[in-house]
Structure formats: structure tokens, C-alpha cells
Design a protein around this motif. Sequence first.
Motif, PDB file in Angstrom:
ATOM      1  N   ALA A 148       0.816  -1.222   0.000  1.00  0.00           N
ATOM      2  CA  ALA A 148       0.000   0.000   0.000  1.00  0.00           C
ATOM      3  C   ALA A 148       0.849   1.272   0.000  1.00  0.00           C
ATOM      4  N   LYS A 149       2.166   1.143  -0.186  1.00  0.00           N
ATOM      5  CA  LYS A 149       3.061   2.311  -0.127  1.00  0.00           C
ATOM      6  C   LYS A 149       2.637   3.431  -1.073  1.00  0.00           C
ATOM      7  N   GLY A 150       2.317   3.074  -2.304  1.00  0.00           N
ATOM      8  CA  GLY A 150       1.917   4.091  -3.288  1.00  0.00           C
ATOM      9  C   GLY A 150       0.690   4.855  -2.837  1.00  0.00           C
ATOM     10  N   PHE A 151      -0.310   4.129  -2.345  1.00  0.00           N
ATOM     11  CA  PHE A 151      -1.533   4.756  -1.856  1.00  0.00           C
ATOM     12  C   PHE A 151      -1.223   5.662  -0.663  1.00  0.00           C
ATOM     13  N   ILE A 152      -0.395   5.160   0.268  1.00  0.00           N
ATOM     14  CA  ILE A 152      -0.051   5.933   1.465  1.00  0.00           C
ATOM     15  C   ILE A 152       0.682   7.217   1.071  1.00  0.00           C
ATOM     16  N   GLU A 191      10.818   8.191   0.392  1.00  0.00           N
ATOM     17  CA  GLU A 191      10.549   6.772   0.164  1.00  0.00           C
ATOM     18  C   GLU A 191      10.219   6.160   1.519  1.00  0.00           C
ATOM     19  N   LEU A 192       9.126   5.418   1.590  1.00  0.00           N
ATOM     20  CA  LEU A 192       8.670   4.853   2.856  1.00  0.00           C
ATOM     21  C   LEU A 192       9.284   3.476   3.078  1.00  0.00           C
ATOM     22  N   ILE A 193       9.811   3.260   4.276  1.00  0.00           N
ATOM     23  CA  ILE A 193      10.378   1.978   4.665  1.00  0.00           C
ATOM     24  C   ILE A 193       9.693   1.555   5.960  1.00  0.00           C
TER      25      ILE A 193
END
Length: 120
Positions: free
Chosen positions: A71-75, A90-92
Motif C-alpha cells: 500500500a506504499k503508493g496509496f499511502i 521513500e517509505l520503509i
Amino acid sequence: MREKRVQRIGEELRRVISDIIRSKIKDPRIPEIISVTNVLVTNDLSFAKIFVEIMGTKEEQEAALEGLNSAKGFIKKEISSEVKLRQMPELIFILDETLDINLKMEKLIEEVNHGNDKIS
């Protein structure tokens, strides 16, 4: 970038991501009981380490992390609508195991204390 500003951005991201996970993500792999404990952002805002605490078995925790990663793109899209940043980091997602470690330490300390009571 100034350290205080980076910390403020991290805290704002923690609040926003926590709200997004709680109210907008409908992935069945992500349990109801999940907590974003901390967000560490690099000085250049290129990466954000998001520490999440997930209740459940190891398998459930891994499945929840997979759900969050998918769901990274949505978040990121949701974050960009609430937080105005020139560059979206960039989410990790990282499993925060500090609660488990604390519980194990408490248990060990209690065992040692009870062992000392028996000796006395």
C-alpha cells in the motif's frame, strides 16, 4: 536541513500515516491493532523509516508488513494531499519490536528476583 525541522516533519508524518492506516487502508492482512510508534526521516527527506508495532503472531506481523509495503503508493499519495513537501520520502516500514524486548526483559528480571528470594 535543521534537525528540529526534520523531527517536526517526522512527527507530522507519524500522525498522518497512523490516521491513513487506521481509517483508509482496507487490506485484510493489516490488523485493527497496529500502531505507528516512530518515524525517522533522513536530513535530505529522501527516506522515512516508519516503525510499526503489530499485535499478533510472527506470521501475522509479516503479513501486515507485506500489506503495508503493497500500500506504499496509496499511502504516499494520501500523505501528499495532507503534508506539503517538495519531495515525498521513500517509505520503509520496519517492525518495532521494542515492546516484545521490554516484556522479555521484565520477565527475566522477575525470574532473577524470584531466584534471589528462594536463596535467602
